[in-house]
Write an enzyme that holds these catalytic residues in place. Structure first.
Site, PDB file in Angstrom:
ATOM      1  N   CYS A   7       0.683  -1.458   0.134  1.00 15.47           N
ATOM      2  CA  CYS A   7      -0.112  -0.271  -0.148  1.00 15.47           C
ATOM      3  C   CYS A   7       0.492   1.008   0.125  1.00 15.47           C
ATOM      4  O   CYS A   7       1.932   1.753   0.258  1.00 15.47           O
ATOM      5  CB  CYS A   7      -1.273   0.408   1.430  1.00 15.47           C
ATOM      6  SG  CYS A   7      -2.253   1.124   1.281  1.00 15.47           S
ATOM      7  N   ASP A 130      -6.091  -2.618  11.442  1.00 19.72           N
ATOM      8  CA  ASP A 130      -5.162  -2.612  11.529  1.00 19.72           C
ATOM      9  C   ASP A 130      -5.026  -1.756  13.222  1.00 19.72           C
ATOM     10  O   ASP A 130      -6.097  -1.711  13.956  1.00 19.72           O
ATOM     11  CB  ASP A 130      -5.191  -0.912  10.847  1.00 19.72           C
ATOM     12  CG  ASP A 130      -3.533  -0.213  10.184  1.00 19.72           C
ATOM     13  OD1 ASP A 130      -2.835  -0.924  10.892  1.00 19.72           O
ATOM     14  OD2 ASP A 130      -4.574   1.272   9.164  1.00 19.72           O
TER      15      ASP A 130
END
Length: 221
Positions: A7, A130
């Site tokens: 990412c 996360d």
């Protein structure tokens, strides 16, 4: 198989590194406070390089419909990653309005944070776990922080689970062993500085993740 997502790709060199290492997903950040942010126009050029070689995820943070429409129109991502404070209702609205699969990020620091997961599983296609950001953070992710992966041992898995937060080439194998996710997502863990990807780290992360997944599969079988 454990999918691997790189990412925060913001230039062609990083994109080529991720694709050469055979990443399954590549993430483009459309959130200006991030040092990894790209514009819809710049994201379109990067997406063109990845099309057909890896899934393209567009990371959005509490975005308005007009901005999402611009991203979807220009970039045509395979997946919308909602990384803000979007409610389950908002997730469902975005998914219905734009006709794209949605991955909702859930910030975790304790078991209490997992209570919201069933509501998101009801409306999202994937769930990303996360680490909860620092209180003074100007963005919800990409801080290189990890959380206790053991918290995910009893989490609901009605939808594919992706793990993020503080992962790097050195700890990704242990993370996969403990959490047994369907995918792993890295950004700062393969960088030399915020927004500056390292091709060697990208390759090592993917190699180590795949090896750990293979070892886990062999152990189970």
């Amino acid at each position: 198989m454990v999918e691997v997502k790189i990412c925060g790709i913001n230039d062609l060199a990083a994109m080529n590194a991720a694709l050469s290492a055979r990443a399954d997903l590549v993430g483009l950040v459309f959130f200006p406070p991030s040092p990894r942010a790209v514009t819809p126009l710049g994201g379109a050029d990067l997406a063109a390089a990845a099309r057909g070689r890896a899934m393209i995820a567009a990371l959005l943070v509490d975005a308005e419909d007009e901005f999402i429409r611009d991203v979807v129109s220009r970039v045509n991502p395979d997946l919308l990653q909602l990384h803000g404070s979007e409610t389950p209702r908002r997730v469902a609205e975005i998914r219905a309005c734009f006709g794209k699969p949605v991955m909702k990020a859930v910030a975790v620091s304790s078991a209490a944070d997992l209570a919201q997961v069933p509501a998101y599983e009801a409306v999202a296609d994937r769930i990303l776990y996360d680490a909860k950001p620092p209180k003074d953070a100007d963005r919800p992710g990409g801080h290189g922080r990890a959380f206790d992966w053991n918290l995910l041992a009893k989490v609901s898995r009605k939808k594919p689970m992706m793990l993020s937060g503080g992962l790097d080439p050195e700890n990704v194998a242990e993370a996969i062993k403990i959490a047994r996710p369907d995918g792993v997502d890295v950004s700062s863990g393969v960088e030399d500085a915020p927004g500056v990807k390292n091709a060697g780290k990208i390759k090592s992360f993917i190699v180590n993740a795949r090896a750990a997944a293979q070892a886990l599969q062999e152990k189970v079988s």
